[in-house]
Design a protein around this motif. Structure first.
Motif, PDB file in Angstrom:
ATOM      1  N   ASN A 317     -45.179  43.432 -33.931  1.00 13.68           N
ATOM      2  CA  ASN A 317     -44.426  44.714 -33.031  1.00 13.68           C
ATOM      3  C   ASN A 317     -44.563  44.658 -31.701  1.00 13.68           C
ATOM      4  OD1 ASN A 317     -44.839  46.066 -36.073  1.00 13.68           O
ATOM      5  ND2 ASN A 317     -42.853  45.678 -35.324  1.00 13.68           N
ATOM      6  N   THR A 336     -49.291  47.171 -22.283  1.00  8.24           N
ATOM      7  CA  THR A 336     -48.929  47.130 -23.554  1.00  8.24           C
ATOM      8  C   THR A 336     -47.294  46.623 -23.741  1.00  8.24           C
ATOM      9  OG1 THR A 336     -50.357  48.791 -24.226  1.00  8.24           O
ATOM     10  CG2 THR A 336     -48.696  48.459 -25.529  1.00  8.24           C
ATOM     11  N   LYS A 338     -44.145  46.202 -25.631  1.00  5.18           N
ATOM     12  CA  LYS A 338     -43.919  47.040 -26.882  1.00  5.18           C
ATOM     13  C   LYS A 338     -42.603  46.314 -27.612  1.00  5.18           C
ATOM     14  CE  LYS A 338     -45.216  51.616 -25.008  1.00  5.18           C
ATOM     15  NZ  LYS A 338     -45.172  52.858 -24.875  1.00  5.18           N
ATOM     16  N   TYR A 363     -50.045  43.049 -32.326  1.00  6.85           N
ATOM     17  CA  TYR A 363     -50.311  44.086 -33.218  1.00  6.85           C
ATOM     18  C   TYR A 363     -48.966  44.428 -34.180  1.00  6.85           C
ATOM     19  CZ  TYR A 363     -47.649  47.308 -30.053  1.00  6.85           C
ATOM     20  OH  TYR A 363     -46.566  47.667 -29.267  1.00  6.85           O
ATOM     21  N   LYS A 365     -47.218  47.307 -36.834  1.00  9.33           N
ATOM     22  CA  LYS A 365     -46.845  48.579 -37.164  1.00  9.33           C
ATOM     23  C   LYS A 365     -46.859  48.625 -38.558  1.00  9.33           C
ATOM     24  CE  LYS A 365     -45.412  51.153 -32.838  1.00  9.33           C
ATOM     25  NZ  LYS A 365     -46.488  51.827 -33.110  1.00  9.33           N
ATOM     26  N   ASN A 370     -51.025  50.855 -36.038  1.00  4.17           N
ATOM     27  CA  ASN A 370     -51.414  49.561 -35.447  1.00  4.17           C
ATOM     28  C   ASN A 370     -52.361  48.746 -36.156  1.00  4.17           C
ATOM     29  OD1 ASN A 370     -49.180  50.115 -33.776  1.00  4.17           O
ATOM     30  ND2 ASN A 370     -50.400  50.379 -32.029  1.00  4.17           N
ATOM     31  N   TYR A 372     -53.921  45.080 -35.685  1.00  7.71           N
ATOM     32  CA  TYR A 372     -54.282  44.194 -34.652  1.00  7.71           C
ATOM     33  C   TYR A 372     -54.670  42.671 -34.980  1.00  7.71           C
ATOM     34  CZ  TYR A 372     -54.005  48.151 -31.493  1.00  7.71           C
ATOM     35  OH  TYR A 372     -53.627  49.325 -30.944  1.00  7.71           O
TER      36      TYR A 372
END
Length: 384
Positions: A317, A336, A338, A363, A365, A370, A372
């Motif tokens: 994600n 990050t 997203k 990562y 969701k 999260n 990883y």
């Protein structure tokens, strides 16, 4: 000159093909004619094809050390090419042998103290050429092959394991004869006469296969009719059967009903069928956690910038980018990303002539948390 070379090439090819044919057929012919063996070895000369004799398992993983025996593995003693010099072996006790000359026959003797279901297995190092290596037969006290479709092994170089079908033998003395093909010369094999019983499997690998799957594999149990795979959410939790794999060499399974970031535990049981169906005790538990894979990152330095690109990670994600000024230094998160579909980042907060080191992790969701991946390999770039 070109024509002469082509003729020479064709002659060499024909010579090699003829040599290969002779080298493959010679051991069988020699074995059928005797060659120091007390009995002829059934083969192509009997009007049968190798495939008619075989109960060989399809090519698979190497299975060294899993012939069904325990303790130290003995080695054959030469000569063992007639009854008087046959190597004595115990049921379930592997022995290492090798064939050194054209059509050499190795003979092994074993004794059953009661009526028992048995088979013969061979293990060896495969190089995947598909060439023929060994024939092995179970024979009665008089040297007769009792069941040409069950009590034999036909080992090829396309696999590292071969076994016969299971046979029911009465109390008494029996022999196993092994004859080598040309490409078996100087190569070792591990032979074992196995009592057919439900033996606890040895799990060889449990590992995540991406973010939504776990691969489970185990070593074969000689004569196994099937395997049962069990799964639990904790090592000492309640294990539920999640798969049945039929066949001795069906020794792997992929669990696709798993959740990213959750640890799963697996056990395996073997199943045999003799006079009745028997199920073994469970193997030791092994675990794995499905996770996104680590990204593969490609850096490129520019004028007062560093461009990072990576391959999209399935199930991701987003991504986190970390930077340091030393390969083994402290890494600080600088970005990050997203979106799982975004696979690039440009770092403009850099200085000319300074080498920067980067690593990226993906990562996913799961229930608003999260999960990883591992970090990518560290990459570096020096902006202009």
């Amino acid at each position: 000159m070109v024509i002469d070379m082509r003729k020479k090439t064709r002659m060499v090819c024909l010579f090699l093909a003829a040599a290969l044919f002779v080298g493959t057929a010679a051991p069988l012919q020699a074995a059928q004619e005797g060659n120091g063996a007390p009995w002829p070895i059934p083969g192509i000369g009997d009007g049968m094809q190798p495939g008619d004799l075989a109960d060989i398992i399809s090519p698979g993983n190497g299975t060294a050390g899993n012939t069904g025996g325990s303790g130290n593995v003995q080695s054959e003693k030469e000569p063992n090419d007639d009854i008087s010099t046959a190597n004595v072996i115990g049921v379930g006790k592997p022995i290492v042998g090798s064939t050194h000359t054209d059509g050499e026959v190795d003979i092994f003797k074993f004794t059953l103290k009661k009526t028992t279901y048995v088979n013969v297995s061979m293990e060896y190092t495969a190089t995947n050429t598909g060439a023929n290596l060994w024939f092995a037969y179970i024979r009665d006290t008089k040297g007769k092959v009792m069941n040409k479709t069950l009590d034999n092994v036909f080992a090829t170089d396309a696999a590292g394991y071969a076994q016969s079908g299971q046979v029911k033998l009465k109390k008494g003395v029996y022999y196993v004869t092994v004859v080598g093909y040309a490409l078996a010369y100087g190569r070792n094999y591990t032979l074992c006469v196995n009592e057919i019983k439900a033996k606890k499997p040895e799990v060889s690998r449990v590992a995540a296969s991406g973010y939504r799957a776990v691969d489970v594999s185990w070593k074969p149990v000689p004569g196994a009719y099937a395997y049962y795979v069990y799964r639990a959410a904790s090592q000492k939790g309640s294990y539920k059967k999640v798969a049945t794999r039929k066949g001795t060499m069906n020794t792997s399974w992929t669990d696709k009903q798993v959740q990213t970031g959750k640890t799963y535990y697996y056990k395996v049981k073997s199943v045999v069928k003799t006079s009745k169906k028997s199920v073994s005790a469970a193997s030791k538990a092994a675990s794995a956690k499905p996770m996104p894979q680590a990204p593969y990152v490609l850096p490129e330095a520019g004028k007062k910038r560093v461009d990072l690109r990576w391959f999209r990670v399935e199930g991701a994600n987003g991504y986190e980018v970390y930077r340091s000024t030393a390969a083994n230094g402290v890494y600080k998160k600088v970005k990050t990303v997203k979106k799982g579909s975004s696979t690039a980042y440009t770092d403009t907060k850099v200085k000319k002539g300074t080498t920067y080191y980067y690593k990226v992790r993906a990562y996913a969701k799961v229930k608003k948390k999260n999960v990883y991946s591992d970090y990518s390999a560290v990459v570096s770039a020096r902006p202009e």
